[in-house]
Design an enzyme around this catalytic site. Structure first.
Site, PDB file in Angstrom:
ATOM      1  N   HIS A  82      75.557  -1.999 -12.872  1.00 53.39           N
ATOM      2  CA  HIS A  82      75.016  -2.510 -14.138  1.00 53.39           C
ATOM      3  C   HIS A  82      74.962  -1.387 -15.163  1.00 53.39           C
ATOM      4  O   HIS A  82      74.676  -0.250 -14.833  1.00 53.39           O
ATOM      5  CB  HIS A  82      73.611  -3.065 -13.925  1.00 53.39           C
ATOM      6  CG  HIS A  82      73.257  -4.139 -14.899  1.00 53.39           C
ATOM      7  ND1 HIS A  82      73.485  -5.480 -14.653  1.00 53.39           N
ATOM      8  CD2 HIS A  82      72.713  -4.076 -16.135  1.00 53.39           C
ATOM      9  CE1 HIS A  82      73.092  -6.192 -15.687  1.00 53.39           C
ATOM     10  NE2 HIS A  82      72.617  -5.365 -16.604  1.00 53.39           N
ATOM     11  N   ASP A 161      64.471 -13.513 -16.966  1.00 54.51           N
ATOM     12  CA  ASP A 161      65.257 -12.521 -17.701  1.00 54.51           C
ATOM     13  C   ASP A 161      66.150 -13.206 -18.727  1.00 54.51           C
ATOM     14  O   ASP A 161      66.281 -12.726 -19.859  1.00 54.51           O
ATOM     15  CB  ASP A 161      66.100 -11.650 -16.764  1.00 54.51           C
ATOM     16  CG  ASP A 161      66.935 -10.656 -17.560  1.00 54.51           C
ATOM     17  OD1 ASP A 161      66.337  -9.882 -18.334  1.00 54.51           O
ATOM     18  OD2 ASP A 161      68.171 -10.681 -17.457  1.00 54.51           O
ATOM     19  N   ARG A 168      64.897 -11.119 -26.998  1.00 55.99           N
ATOM     20  CA  ARG A 168      64.938  -9.694 -27.369  1.00 55.99           C
ATOM     21  C   ARG A 168      66.137  -9.408 -28.253  1.00 55.99           C
ATOM     22  O   ARG A 168      66.062  -8.604 -29.191  1.00 55.99           O
ATOM     23  CB  ARG A 168      65.025  -8.822 -26.106  1.00 55.99           C
ATOM     24  CG  ARG A 168      63.724  -8.747 -25.335  1.00 55.99           C
ATOM     25  CD  ARG A 168      63.940  -8.096 -23.981  1.00 55.99           C
ATOM     26  NE  ARG A 168      64.503  -6.776 -24.076  1.00 55.99           N
ATOM     27  CZ  ARG A 168      65.356  -6.247 -23.183  1.00 55.99           C
ATOM     28  NH1 ARG A 168      65.725  -6.926 -22.123  1.00 55.99           N
ATOM     29  NH2 ARG A 168      65.829  -5.045 -23.360  1.00 55.99           N
ATOM     30  N   SER A 183      64.490  -5.921 -16.954  1.00 53.54           N
ATOM     31  CA  SER A 183      65.592  -6.860 -17.142  1.00 53.54           C
ATOM     32  C   SER A 183      66.712  -6.550 -16.142  1.00 53.54           C
ATOM     33  O   SER A 183      67.212  -7.433 -15.427  1.00 53.54           O
ATOM     34  CB  SER A 183      66.109  -6.736 -18.583  1.00 53.54           C
ATOM     35  OG  SER A 183      67.368  -7.320 -18.732  1.00 53.54           O
ATOM     36  N   LYS A 187      67.492  -8.592 -12.217  1.00 55.88           N
ATOM     37  CA  LYS A 187      68.797  -9.191 -11.882  1.00 55.88           C
ATOM     38  C   LYS A 187      69.357  -8.570 -10.606  1.00 55.88           C
ATOM     39  O   LYS A 187      69.912  -9.262  -9.759  1.00 55.88           O
ATOM     40  CB  LYS A 187      69.790  -8.975 -13.037  1.00 55.88           C
ATOM     41  CG  LYS A 187      69.524  -9.870 -14.241  1.00 55.88           C
ATOM     42  CD  LYS A 187      70.672  -9.833 -15.239  1.00 55.88           C
ATOM     43  CE  LYS A 187      70.669  -8.617 -16.126  1.00 55.88           C
ATOM     44  NZ  LYS A 187      69.789  -8.674 -17.279  1.00 55.88           N
TER      45      LYS A 187
HETATM   46  N1  URA Z   1      71.287  -4.827 -19.688  1.00 57.81           N
HETATM   47  C1  URA Z   1      70.392  -5.756 -19.260  1.00 57.81           C
HETATM   48  O1  URA Z   1      70.690  -6.556 -18.376  1.00 57.81           O
HETATM   49  N2  URA Z   1      69.192  -5.768 -19.818  1.00 57.81           N
HETATM   50  C2  URA Z   1      68.812  -4.918 -20.788  1.00 57.81           C
HETATM   51  O2  URA Z   1      67.703  -4.984 -21.251  1.00 57.81           O
HETATM   52  C3  URA Z   1      69.756  -3.957 -21.249  1.00 57.81           C
HETATM   53  C4  URA Z   1      71.003  -3.940 -20.673  1.00 57.81           C
END
Ligand code: URA
Length: 434
Positions: A82, A161, A168, A183, A187
């Site tokens: 990620h 999320d 956001r 966040s 995930k």
């Molecule tokens: N990637 C995400 O999944 N969440 C964030 O807040 C920033 C980048």
């Protein structure tokens, strides 16, 4: 419990309890909290921050709004990757098939564009027919059949999320360490992989502008991962200038496919190889960095990574023909060149300015749920350190109309700073937090 009290508490800098966070995330998913109160709370978190305990509690509360996948039936190791968000960052589209082609299953839950940064889901949806919304069952089945899945939050997986993320994006509350960490980690925890590499971006086009902030974010996410028994590494990488050359959804998919064919831009390939190597080491597939890199390079040279990408696209309903026919990706009707006003060396390409311009031209959202245009964006023709002559094209704008292109051109040109003195190309990988 009462939302107004939670907003007041956070506004005044008080710490939320675990019960409050669980209640809040539950209500977010039920949809009982109006966007104006949730936005006020997000802004209060943005200004007041959260303690490490609170951030971990928020992450767990977000995970608890959906299922937590058990991927143990897929083998001892499942990998995930990620990014904290950047401009031109299409690395997931390379790393996932490269690692899968080396025999390590990859299960990834991604996000959409956020603020001025792009999102993997939006990029993938520029492929005709591609489905990012999968049930938990489909998610696991995809890893079993093609060794690779990239999907969105769903009612099954970390749905809180999805809701907070969309809000956001349009309330200027993205750049917050606890909100980013929770966040991302919610995930990662829900999706079930046990080896996770995080690409923590730092610089103008990242949410963390300084190395200290990036290190703090990396450490916070590693600690949350450790608490739930996941092996997490973070690579801190440069996001002063956009990564690669393409910025914009279909343009980035095109660049990712070209990279899987073996002709990727050096900076993009460097980040992809570094992240992929970490995953191969963490899962025991490679015994050393050199071995990991060699396996990944071989996956590209043999065409196996590209084949894995093709199978992944087909499995999620996308048209696999695009892999051989890039012209079938959405294409903007207008191409417009932005040229160098003088000769010199490129000193700066302000990634945030480029990202904001891409949102302005339709590649990202200014209000919640806004439809984006997959075809628009920019292709850069030079990078920091390159020499340019007067009149050379610095970038091509891909736009829906000539007026859009003319309107955005000054912003794009303004993102470039040219100087007379030679400039060294910046290093892309800054450090790895293990
Ligand atoms: N990637 C995400 O999944 N969440 C964030 O807040 C920033 C980048």
């Amino acid at each position: 419990m009462n939302m107004l009290h939670l907003v007041q508490a956070k506004r005044d800098g008080r710490e939320h309890s675990v019960d409050e966070l669980n209640w809040l995330m539950g209500e977010v998913v039920k949809g009982t909290i109006p966007d104006y109160q949730l936005s006020a709370w997000l802004m209060a978190v943005y200004f007041r921050g959260m303690t490490p305990t609170e951030t971990a509690g928020l992450t767990r509360a977000m995970v608890n709004t959906g299922r937590r996948l058990d991927l143990s039936s897929l083998g001892p190791h499942v990998a995930d990757k990620h990014s904290t968000g950047g401009v031109g960052d299409k690395t997931s589209l390379l790393v996932a098939p490269m690692v899968a082609a080396c025999g390590v299953p990859v299960a990834k839950m991604s996000g959409r564009g956020l603020g001025f940064s792009g999102g993997t889901l939006d990029k993938l949806e520029s492929i005709p027919g591609f489905r990012v919304e999968l049930s938990a069952h489909e998610f696991v089945a995809a890893v079993r059949t093609v060794g690779l899945v990239i999907a969105s939050q769903s009612p099954d997986l970390a749905p809180a999320d999805g809701k907070l993320y969309a809000l956001r994006d349009v309330t200027a509350t993205v750049e917050s360490l606890p909100l980013i960490a929770s966040s991302i980690m919610s995930k990662k925890i829900a999706a079930g992989a046990n080896a996770v590499v995080l690409d923590v971006k730092v610089g103008r086009g990242a949410f963390m502008k300084s190395l200290d902030e990036a290190r703090a974010l990396a450490a916070a996410m590693r600690d949350i991962g450790r608490e739930v028994g996941r092996n997490v590494r973070a690579v801190i990488s440069d996001m002063e200038q956009p990564l690669g050359n393409a910025v914009g959804n279909a343009l980035e998919v095109r660049e990712a496919i070209e990279s899987l064919r073996g002709s990727g831009p050096p900076d993009l390939m460097e980040v992809a190889l570094e992240l992929g190597t970490n995953l191969l080491e963490m899962t025991g597939r490679a015994g050393s960095t050199d071995e990991g890199r060699a396996l990944l390079v071989q996956a590209i040279n043999s065409g196996q990574a590209l084949e894995r990408f093709r199978a992944f696209v087909a499995n999620q309903g996308g048209d696999p023909v695009i892999v051989d026919h890039l012209e079938r990706l959405p294409k903007a009707p207008v191409q417009y060149e932005v040229t160098a006003p003088s000769a010199g060396y490129v000193r700066v390409i302000d990634a945030e300015a480029i990202g904001r311009a891409s949102v302005e031209i339709g590649a990202g959202r200014k209000v919640k749920g806004e439809k984006i245009d997959p075809s628009v964006g920019f292709v850069l023709h030079s990078k920091v350190g390159d020499a340019v002559r007067e009149g050379d094209s610095l970038a091509t704008i891909h736009a829906a109309g000539k007026e859009d292109a003319e309107r955005i051109a000054p912003a794009l040109l303004g993102a470039f700073d040219l100087t007379r003195d030679p400039v060294a190309a910046p290093r892309v990988i800054i450090e790895t937090v293990k």
